[in-house]
Design an enzyme around this catalytic site. Sequence first.
Site, PDB file in Angstrom:
ATOM      1  N   HIS A   3      -2.098  -4.454   6.068  1.00  0.00           N
ATOM      2  CA  HIS A   3      -1.631  -5.202   4.884  1.00  0.00           C
ATOM      3  C   HIS A   3      -0.204  -4.748   4.594  1.00  0.00           C
ATOM      4  O   HIS A   3       0.016  -3.688   4.002  1.00  0.00           O
ATOM      5  CB  HIS A   3      -2.530  -4.941   3.671  1.00  0.00           C
ATOM      6  CG  HIS A   3      -2.156  -5.744   2.465  1.00  0.00           C
ATOM      7  ND1 HIS A   3      -3.077  -6.481   1.745  1.00  0.00           N
ATOM      8  CD2 HIS A   3      -0.969  -5.939   1.842  1.00  0.00           C
ATOM      9  CE1 HIS A   3      -2.468  -7.093   0.738  1.00  0.00           C
ATOM     10  NE2 HIS A   3      -1.181  -6.767   0.767  1.00  0.00           N
ATOM     11  N   ASP A  24      -0.176  -1.999   1.946  1.00  0.00           N
ATOM     12  CA  ASP A  24       0.354  -2.855   0.880  1.00  0.00           C
ATOM     13  C   ASP A  24       1.743  -2.376   0.486  1.00  0.00           C
ATOM     14  O   ASP A  24       2.143  -2.477  -0.677  1.00  0.00           O
ATOM     15  CB  ASP A  24      -0.576  -2.908  -0.342  1.00  0.00           C
ATOM     16  CG  ASP A  24      -0.231  -4.077  -1.267  1.00  0.00           C
ATOM     17  OD1 ASP A  24       0.547  -4.960  -0.853  1.00  0.00           O
ATOM     18  OD2 ASP A  24      -0.731  -4.086  -2.405  1.00  0.00           O
ATOM     19  N   LYS A  35      -4.461 -15.545   4.264  1.00  0.00           N
ATOM     20  CA  LYS A  35      -4.500 -14.752   3.023  1.00  0.00           C
ATOM     21  C   LYS A  35      -4.622 -15.663   1.810  1.00  0.00           C
ATOM     22  O   LYS A  35      -3.772 -16.527   1.593  1.00  0.00           O
ATOM     23  CB  LYS A  35      -3.213 -13.922   2.934  1.00  0.00           C
ATOM     24  CG  LYS A  35      -3.030 -13.136   1.648  1.00  0.00           C
ATOM     25  CD  LYS A  35      -3.901 -11.901   1.604  1.00  0.00           C
ATOM     26  CE  LYS A  35      -3.818 -11.204   0.251  1.00  0.00           C
ATOM     27  NZ  LYS A  35      -2.576 -10.469   0.064  1.00  0.00           N
ATOM     28  N   HIS A  60       3.941  -5.984   3.518  1.00  0.00           N
ATOM     29  CA  HIS A  60       4.951  -6.950   3.085  1.00  0.00           C
ATOM     30  C   HIS A  60       6.279  -6.568   3.728  1.00  0.00           C
ATOM     31  O   HIS A  60       6.826  -5.507   3.419  1.00  0.00           O
ATOM     32  CB  HIS A  60       5.100  -6.942   1.561  1.00  0.00           C
ATOM     33  CG  HIS A  60       3.833  -7.320   0.859  1.00  0.00           C
ATOM     34  ND1 HIS A  60       3.521  -8.630   0.559  1.00  0.00           N
ATOM     35  CD2 HIS A  60       2.779  -6.575   0.435  1.00  0.00           C
ATOM     36  CE1 HIS A  60       2.327  -8.663  -0.041  1.00  0.00           C
ATOM     37  NE2 HIS A  60       1.858  -7.432  -0.123  1.00  0.00           N
ATOM     38  N   ARG A  75       8.883  -8.858   3.748  1.00  0.00           N
ATOM     39  CA  ARG A  75       9.934  -9.667   3.098  1.00  0.00           C
ATOM     40  C   ARG A  75      10.768 -10.427   4.124  1.00  0.00           C
ATOM     41  O   ARG A  75      10.333 -10.649   5.235  1.00  0.00           O
ATOM     42  CB  ARG A  75      10.835  -8.793   2.205  1.00  0.00           C
ATOM     43  CG  ARG A  75      10.101  -7.833   1.275  1.00  0.00           C
ATOM     44  CD  ARG A  75       9.207  -8.537   0.297  1.00  0.00           C
ATOM     45  NE  ARG A  75       8.760  -7.653  -0.768  1.00  0.00           N
ATOM     46  CZ  ARG A  75       7.646  -7.812  -1.439  1.00  0.00           C
ATOM     47  NH1 ARG A  75       6.814  -8.805  -1.177  1.00  0.00           N
ATOM     48  NH2 ARG A  75       7.327  -6.979  -2.408  1.00  0.00           N
ATOM     49  N   ALA A 129       5.851  -5.770  -9.412  1.00  0.00           N
ATOM     50  CA  ALA A 129       4.710  -4.993  -8.912  1.00  0.00           C
ATOM     51  C   ALA A 129       4.874  -4.735  -7.424  1.00  0.00           C
ATOM     52  O   ALA A 129       5.142  -5.665  -6.662  1.00  0.00           O
ATOM     53  CB  ALA A 129       3.413  -5.754  -9.180  1.00  0.00           C
ATOM     54  N   HIS A 163      -6.805 -11.572  -2.036  1.00  0.00           N
ATOM     55  CA  HIS A 163      -6.320 -10.748  -3.154  1.00  0.00           C
ATOM     56  C   HIS A 163      -7.324 -10.977  -4.281  1.00  0.00           C
ATOM     57  O   HIS A 163      -7.267 -11.997  -4.965  1.00  0.00           O
ATOM     58  CB  HIS A 163      -4.905 -11.148  -3.579  1.00  0.00           C
ATOM     59  CG  HIS A 163      -4.371 -10.284  -4.682  1.00  0.00           C
ATOM     60  ND1 HIS A 163      -3.288  -9.451  -4.522  1.00  0.00           N
ATOM     61  CD2 HIS A 163      -4.799 -10.100  -5.954  1.00  0.00           C
ATOM     62  CE1 HIS A 163      -3.077  -8.786  -5.657  1.00  0.00           C
ATOM     63  NE2 HIS A 163      -3.968  -9.176  -6.550  1.00  0.00           N
ATOM     64  N   HIS A 177      10.662  -3.601  -3.385  1.00  0.00           N
ATOM     65  CA  HIS A 177      11.480  -4.386  -4.313  1.00  0.00           C
ATOM     66  C   HIS A 177      12.769  -3.597  -4.519  1.00  0.00           C
ATOM     67  O   HIS A 177      12.745  -2.356  -4.493  1.00  0.00           O
ATOM     68  CB  HIS A 177      10.779  -4.543  -5.669  1.00  0.00           C
ATOM     69  CG  HIS A 177       9.536  -5.382  -5.625  1.00  0.00           C
ATOM     70  ND1 HIS A 177       9.559  -6.764  -5.645  1.00  0.00           N
ATOM     71  CD2 HIS A 177       8.220  -5.029  -5.558  1.00  0.00           C
ATOM     72  CE1 HIS A 177       8.309  -7.220  -5.602  1.00  0.00           C
ATOM     73  NE2 HIS A 177       7.478  -6.199  -5.536  1.00  0.00           N
ATOM     74  N   ASN A 197       3.456 -13.982   1.631  1.00  0.00           N
ATOM     75  CA  ASN A 197       3.929 -14.386   0.298  1.00  0.00           C
ATOM     76  C   ASN A 197       5.448 -14.343   0.162  1.00  0.00           C
ATOM     77  O   ASN A 197       6.007 -13.647  -0.671  1.00  0.00           O
ATOM     78  CB  ASN A 197       3.248 -13.552  -0.809  1.00  0.00           C
ATOM     79  CG  ASN A 197       3.579 -12.071  -0.745  1.00  0.00           C
ATOM     80  OD1 ASN A 197       3.847 -11.540   0.326  1.00  0.00           O
ATOM     81  ND2 ASN A 197       3.565 -11.409  -1.884  1.00  0.00           N
ATOM     82  N   HIS A 224      -6.774  -4.410  -0.441  1.00  0.00           N
ATOM     83  CA  HIS A 224      -6.381  -3.294  -1.330  1.00  0.00           C
ATOM     84  C   HIS A 224      -7.372  -3.041  -2.466  1.00  0.00           C
ATOM     85  O   HIS A 224      -7.036  -3.165  -3.640  1.00  0.00           O
ATOM     86  CB  HIS A 224      -4.971  -3.504  -1.889  1.00  0.00           C
ATOM     87  CG  HIS A 224      -4.637  -4.907  -2.338  1.00  0.00           C
ATOM     88  ND1 HIS A 224      -5.439  -5.631  -3.176  1.00  0.00           N
ATOM     89  CD2 HIS A 224      -3.577  -5.694  -2.051  1.00  0.00           C
ATOM     90  CE1 HIS A 224      -4.888  -6.806  -3.384  1.00  0.00           C
ATOM     91  NE2 HIS A 224      -3.756  -6.869  -2.717  1.00  0.00           N
TER      92      HIS A 224
HETATM   93  C1  NCD Z   1       2.784  -7.264  -3.649  1.00  0.00           C
HETATM   94  C2  NCD Z   1       4.200  -7.833  -3.443  1.00  0.00           C
HETATM   95  O1  NCD Z   1       5.143  -7.306  -4.074  1.00  0.00           O
HETATM   96  O2  NCD Z   1       4.365  -8.742  -2.645  1.00  0.00           O
HETATM   97  N1  NCD Z   1       2.769  -6.473  -4.839  1.00  0.00           N
HETATM   98  C3  NCD Z   1       1.877  -5.510  -5.152  1.00  0.00           C
HETATM   99  O3  NCD Z   1       1.964  -4.982  -6.270  1.00  0.00           O
HETATM  100  N2  NCD Z   1       0.955  -5.121  -4.318  1.00  0.00           N
HETATM  101  C4  NCD Z   1       1.801  -8.387  -3.675  1.00  0.00           C
HETATM  102  C5  NCD Z   1       0.365  -7.969  -3.590  1.00  0.00           C
HETATM  103  O4  NCD Z   1      -0.129  -7.567  -2.540  1.00  0.00           O
HETATM  104  O5  NCD Z   1      -0.323  -8.022  -4.614  1.00  0.00           O
HETATM  105 ZN    ZN Z   2       0.074  -6.946  -0.827  1.00  0.00          ZN
END
Ligand code: NCD
Ligand code: ZN
Length: 336
Positions: A12, A240, A95, A14, A16, A256, A134, A244, A40, A168
């Site tokens: 899992h 996860d 997903k 991200h 970007r 988040a 999710h 950011h 996402n 998660h």
């Molecule tokens: C994730 C994100 O920033 O893409 N954020 C998070 O708090 N985990 C999205 C997600 O997996 O919920």
């Molecule tokens: Zn995530």
Amino acid sequence: MRLILNSPLDMHLHLRDGDMLKNVAKFSAKDFAGALIMPNLLPPITDIKSLLAYKKRIFEAVREENFTPHMTLFFKSDYTADFLEKAKPYIAAIKLYPNGVTTNSEGGIEQIDTKRLSPVFEAMSELDIPLCVHGETNGFVMDREREFCAIYEQLAASFPKLTIIMEHITTKECVKLLEKHENLHATITLHHLLITLDDVMGGLLNPHLFCKPIAKRYEDKEALLEAALNAHKKVMFGSDSAPHLVSKKECCGCAAGIFSAPIALSALAELFEKHGKLTNLQTFVSDNARDIYKLIPINKPIVLEKKEWIVPAKFDDVVPMFASQTLKWKVKSRLN
Ligand code: NCD
Ligand code: ZN
């Protein structure tokens, strides 16, 4: 002292896009044999053309590193069986995001009505495409995942041939569900094995530990630890890691997500060692994912040494978990 992990997998992740992708992809690519890439983006990945273009950008970002991005599509209620059959060779999973529950989940599903969505779930079952979820409702923040358990149960019972991954997980209730339904599995993050809500906001507010689902109670963390440390066959590691920019974290309206990719293996080794379970880390961080996803990763042994290192305060403009703190295990020959 050394530890060798064979082909670790992060199920899992991200990564970007754009500059952020270029900044963060190298950390996962260096330490892992592969990862399940979350869809996402803005806009989300919902067609094969953009999925393949994104995969190409990932390969460009990881350059010569030997790393497999296992791609996913963002669940849409109108995916047809024909489309899914065409997509199948290019994806490891789909997903599902309930609408608006987390970063970039707009365009997710308003209501998870198993009857209305059954054509998609039936087609996924037939094609053996795992469904990653999710699992949070729009309820009170500490209850969102627990409330979602009823939906997990309904999905699992209605589509027994569908492989469902509860992403998660953060609660003892979700850990219990694993025993109840054969087709339910779960990813567990590093941070949910380490922190509770107290670490996020019990003292001074720490935006860098703010994520969805929010970290829960001590007893929840204990239940997650019990499953992960004992290499429960139905749980696997999914960081996860969700980077950011610091300007989006240290502000009012903090985004988040916790950026854990650069420290994930080091901190996992420290945690498993602390509990006398280092020998189970291989299963948690690779073997279970192979079984659940029926995948054979590239052969990539990763060597960790028992050697203290200080985690940088920032990687470009992103603050990692454990920033400026000392970790006990170091992945050998890392980039920095
Ligand atoms: C994730 C994100 O920033 O893409 N954020 C998070 O708090 N985990 C999205 C997600 O997996 O919920
Ligand atoms: Zn995530």
